[in-house]
Design an enzyme around this catalytic site. Sequence first.
Site, PDB file in Angstrom:
ATOM      1  CD  GLU A  63      41.795  44.929  42.040  1.00 18.46           C
ATOM      2  OE1 GLU A  63      41.758  44.274  43.093  1.00 18.46           O
ATOM      3  OE2 GLU A  63      42.576  45.874  41.871  1.00 18.46           O
ATOM      4  CD  GLU A 120      46.032  46.074  48.182  1.00 16.97           C
ATOM      5  OE1 GLU A 120      46.583  46.019  47.055  1.00 16.97           O
ATOM      6  OE2 GLU A 120      44.853  46.442  48.337  1.00 16.97           O
ATOM      7  CG  HIS A 153      46.824  43.058  43.698  1.00 12.84           C
ATOM      8  ND1 HIS A 153      46.083  42.619  42.622  1.00 12.84           N
ATOM      9  CD2 HIS A 153      45.975  43.797  44.469  1.00 12.84           C
ATOM     10  CE1 HIS A 153      44.850  43.080  42.721  1.00 12.84           C
ATOM     11  NE2 HIS A 153      44.750  43.793  43.832  1.00 12.84           N
TER      12      HIS A 153
END
EC number: 3.4.11.-
Length: 819
Positions: A502, A480, A483
């Site tokens: 992703e 995360e 990202h």
Amino acid sequence: MDIQLDPARDDLPLMANTSHILVKHYVLDLDVDFESQVIEGTIVLFLEDGNRFKKQNSSIEEACQSESNKACKFGMPELCRISVANARTFSSEMEYNDFAICSKGEKDTSDKDGNHDNQEHASGISSSKYCCDTGNHGSEDFLLVLDCCDLSVLKVEEVDVAAVPGMEKFTRSPKLTVVSEELRNQIVYELVTLPADCWREQLDYYACCSQAPGCGELLFDTDSWSLQIRKTGAQTATDFPHAIRIWYKTKPEGRSVTWTSDQSDRPCVYTVGSPINNRALFPCQEPPVAMSTWQATVRAAASFVVLMSGENSAKPTQLWEGCSSWYYYVTMPVPASTFTIAVGCWTEMKLETYSLNDLATERPFSPSEADFRHIGVCSHMEYPCRFKNASAATQEIIPYRVFAPVCLKGACQETLLRLIPPCLSAAHSVLGTHPFSRLDVLIVPANFPSLGMASPHIVFLSQSILTGRSHLCGTRLCHEIAHAWFGLAIGARDWTEEWLSEGFATHLEDVFWAAAQQLDPREAREQQELRACLRWRRLQDEMRCSPEEMQVLRPSKDKTGHTSDSGASVIKQGLNPEKIFMQVHYLKGYFLLRFLAKRLGDETYLSFLRKFVHTFHGQLILSQDFLQMLLENIPEEKRLGLSVENIYQDWLESCGIPKPLQRERSAEAECGLARQVRAEVTKWIQVNRRPRKRKRRVKEEVFEKLLPDQLVLLLEHLLEQKTLSPRTLQSLQRTYHLHDQDAEVRHRWCELIVKHKFTKAYDSVERFLQEDQAMGVYLYGELMVSEDARQQQLARRCFERTKEQMDRSSAQVVAEMLF
């Protein structure tokens, strides 16, 4: 305008006409009501058509760029200095009362869905009854189209920004004596184009303008996917009002947010990362090209905490007894889909001992302190960018907070809180400047449909990552955090190219996690090879079980990034409920990047990534942007026939397993950690073959201690065995303490229990289906496929307990399995 699509199976339409007009800023003013499960209030949109006011140098820009920069500090008049946290947006007293009456139902002019149809002014306009030009070239009224679904729109009006004291600063006139549409639009244009270092004054003016009176209602209509707004006589985007206020409320069944209970059984609501994104939370422009800033005031009962994807760490302001207000904002333009909110009785978790986080908070960065010394030239639209700031560049650990229900305090302190500093530091060591100035981490309710979700300044994590040792928590946290760079600071211009988000996050999570653990190069390589082995097995399973059309990373091929003349487009498979459970974009994207990193060498590849991030942060990209820049950085002798075209053909535009990957995996020797697992599997097979009653004493097997990923691989190998005796399964559970392992390990353990009908451990399956809903959907299918009455009864019993709280897409998929 109504596109008839099956909301369960078809593609997702993006209806906003972003080619004609863009939202530059949103101001939301909302109340959260848990009794009615409704969020209601207003949203003010500040628009720019991009044609009318294209001036090289406006008077404001010249003033703000002067050496003294004094003109940028406008000095807000006292009349306009309203506390944003305490103010309630209004149009005019009469218009506000009309809204209040309508919302109470006393003079309801809404249709059956709660959509005000402007009967007094438009005689019930409908998209099938009138013709409006959605562009800026026709003879009919211009139509502003916003993405909108599951909302009750009550009223739309133009905002009289010229009524705000001090607005003459945005015009060439000392006094606003004659106010026209053109003058109001000029004011909005000057406001939205203020230089980045005037960001605080800009937010103040946005707040004041959002509270200005209305100056006329606008005609509007809604269909299944959009809100359409027009003003009689405004034939082009230039003529259309550039500041509008929409009065609306959400519906309890709206798909952008989930109303549920947390782990302490207290009510909460949060944006769930729905396939329809945020259009059921507020009317907006969903296409990623519509990059905008926002600010929001949210009111809720004083016992609740409001978390949002804003760049400030908001604190509550008490309005009256029992009610608090929270104010957030962002100054970096981002797609509306990244807007995130969570309201619940969360508790901030803190380590009770000294932490590296103390170092992180010594000098928090905020745009107001920025010296804006250029470390390099940025290519994005102007905003207060951290990549330009010398102090931000050296900040290894950004300030962070962790929120969760109080019942999870121990688990958060034991694992999550201790992992955030090293994971943030590792990410910085690999990619450099953190794109966002702070991070909130929230442990979301059990019905959250994935292990994590990243938004600007905030990450949602499933409670499943808190169990077992730190491995699953650390790897997911690294995913995360990755990202922030890939998916948020750099976004995909076409949502069908999910691998750009992703695939990168999956590849980088291994790099970050190795750095966070401070592994030496050999250990890091071994662990990464083991994870590649696991992902290779998952990719093969995915290819066997998924439709071919959903295995393609660039399904639109040459049309990728293309839209209609208006800017509208369709996202292929965007509404397919099975899509959220597929990992093809993660896995194929990961293997492509791993293949390219091997070709360059890891150090060269990561050095290139830092260069790529610096070039493209704050922008949207397509696959070719990354691939072209990468190939330009590969020496000719290392390319070996690589080109954008053959990468498209082999990796991005074909279904199945890419041929270069097949060749690589067949030629690659098994890594040491995987070989160790094979040796343990052999031992367990021997144990399973032993007769229950032994004639003579046999030497007991000694099993090696295994890493969590090795345990996953071990259990996957054992799943390939036709039969395992209850005695073997019981010994497995006892040897590795499987009840106490992380969710990935327990998931494979539950599969073994189901396959071999190990009834003594059915309670483990039942617990997993209720507490690990992010990973349990597949298990429902296994329970039903077995055609065992007891297992099917277990599946139906668990579903009955959880279906009301379960994520909608998950519940739909499970219901199809069970019934």
